[in-house]
Motif scaffolding. Structure first.
Motif, short mmCIF file in Angstrom:
data_model
loop_
_atom_site.label_atom_id
_atom_site.label_comp_id
_atom_site.label_asym_id
_atom_site.label_seq_id
_atom_site.Cartn_x
_atom_site.Cartn_y
_atom_site.Cartn_z
N UNK A 1 48.99 6.66 -61.93
CA UNK A 1 50.24 6.15 -62.49
C UNK A 1 50.07 4.82 -63.21
N UNK A 2 48.89 4.22 -63.12
CA UNK A 2 48.67 2.87 -63.64
C UNK A 2 49.69 1.90 -63.04
N UNK A 3 49.97 2.08 -61.76
CA UNK A 3 50.94 1.26 -61.05
C UNK A 3 50.30 0.77 -59.75
N UNK A 4 49.87 -0.48 -59.69
CA UNK A 4 49.19 -0.98 -58.50
C UNK A 4 50.09 -0.97 -57.27
N UNK A 5 49.52 -0.55 -56.15
CA UNK A 5 50.23 -0.58 -54.88
C UNK A 5 49.79 -1.78 -54.06
N UNK A 6 50.62 -2.16 -53.10
CA UNK A 6 50.31 -3.35 -52.28
C UNK A 6 50.79 -3.13 -50.85
N UNK A 7 50.03 -3.73 -49.93
CA UNK A 7 50.41 -3.75 -48.52
C UNK A 7 50.52 -5.21 -48.09
N UNK A 8 51.60 -5.56 -47.40
CA UNK A 8 51.82 -6.95 -46.99
C UNK A 8 51.34 -7.20 -45.57
N UNK A 9 50.63 -8.32 -45.37
CA UNK A 9 50.30 -8.74 -44.01
C UNK A 9 51.56 -9.27 -43.34
#
Length: 315
Positions: A177-185
């Motif tokens: 998707x060219x859409x970066x994913x992120x996970x929060x600490x």
């Protein structure tokens, strides 16, 4: 669903480049910032300064135009919008229809759809496909995943491997998707990512432009205490955005506080402002969960002024 997400999404013809960033020297926060040269900013965040967005969790009473006008008046560059079942500004089932409308309202004030925050924890979740496609189509810069929680009655290491597998699936979707994913600490005894080491293990072989971390200094300082600069260095190459909030210690656990009234180190943000980082910084007001719209907007204005002072930013 995995097949649909991983194989059926056409690649966008976009170029994503990861720029090396090296932070300066200074006190404790500066030492942590200077420790590595992370790959944490790329084409979607090419502004000359960090982009500060507002987390709008408690502003659901405002319609799209009202919200856009309010954020523009306060001087924000964009918004972090919640697309999730609980406390969602937009419900996941309505993302495909509503995100384009929301983006249109933001465009009126030249605001960015900076982060779409979801409650997704698996690519097999009911609305995973539609939410992520809609986010990409609406021009979101990043999306944030939901949280993984440990079952403390089961072996921890085995659960880390399970969470890693899920994150790797999201990374594949992000790439298509060219859409970066992120996970929060997040701080807490049952949160995956609270110790940083477990999240590092899951992300260390994943390109940052596909999946990375939303780094929350408040939660990191709670969990790591005086050792937080060490863990910041570990996570730094994987950071795609920063979450800003403050805390004080209660009798048993940490509590949210207005920015500048707690224990978060302002030098961290001073050094961040003096670095080459130009990606998203998301300001969170979490200490007035029962406040109305006017109270929330006043708190955002106050904390934004504090952050702007720390970072030498003129809105």
């Amino acid at each position: 669903m995995v097949t649909a997400l991983n194989d059926a999404i056409p690649m966008k013809q976009t170029t994503r480049t990861v720029n090396r960033r090296e932070f300066g020297a200074g006190a404790i926060a500066a030492a942590a910032l200077a420790a590595t040269a992370p790959s944490n900013v790329f084409a979607a965040a090419a502004a000359a300064r960090p982009q500060v967005c507002a987390f709008i969790k408690f502003l659901t009473a405002l319609d799209y135009d009202e919200l856009s006008d309010a954020m523009a008046e306060l001087g924000f560059d964009g918004v972090e919008v919640t697309v999730r079942e609980k406390e969602g500004y937009i419900k996941p089932a309505e993302a495909a229809a509503e995100l384009p409308k929301f983006r249109k309202a933001l465009d009126k004030n030249n605001l960015q759809l900076t982060i779409v925050t979801t409650d997704l924890v698996s690519v097999d979740d009911t609305h995973a496909d539609s939410v992520l496609r809609a986010s990409a189509d609406a021009g979101a810069q990043r999306y944030r995943l939901g949280f993984y929680r440990y079952d403390l009655k089961l072996p921890i290491v085995e659960q880390i491997e399970t969470f890693k597998g899920r994150l790797l699936q999201f990374a594949k979707v992000s790439r298509k998707l060219s859409l970066p994913g992120m996970y929060q600490n997040h701080a807490g005894k049952d949160f995956f990512g609270a110790t940083i080491w477990d999240l590092y293990h899951a992300l260390r072989d994943v390109p940052a432009e596909d999946l990375g971390c939303v780094y929350d200094l408040r939660h990191a300082m709670v969990e790591a205490g005086e050792a937080w600069p060490l863990l910041y260095q570990v996570m730094q190459p994987h950071i795609l955005a920063y979450s800003v909030k403050d805390f004080v210690w209660g009798e048993e656990k940490s509590k949210h506080a207005p920015l500048g009234d707690g224990r978060v180190d302002r030098k961290f943000y001073e050094e961040l402002a003096n670095s080459n980082y130009s990606g998203p910084i998301s300001l969170h007001v979490e200490y007035l969960p029962d406040g109305g719209v006017d109270v929330q907007l006043a708190a955002l204005k106050r904390d934004f002024a504090t952050l702007s002072e720390w970072m030498g930013r003129k809105n």
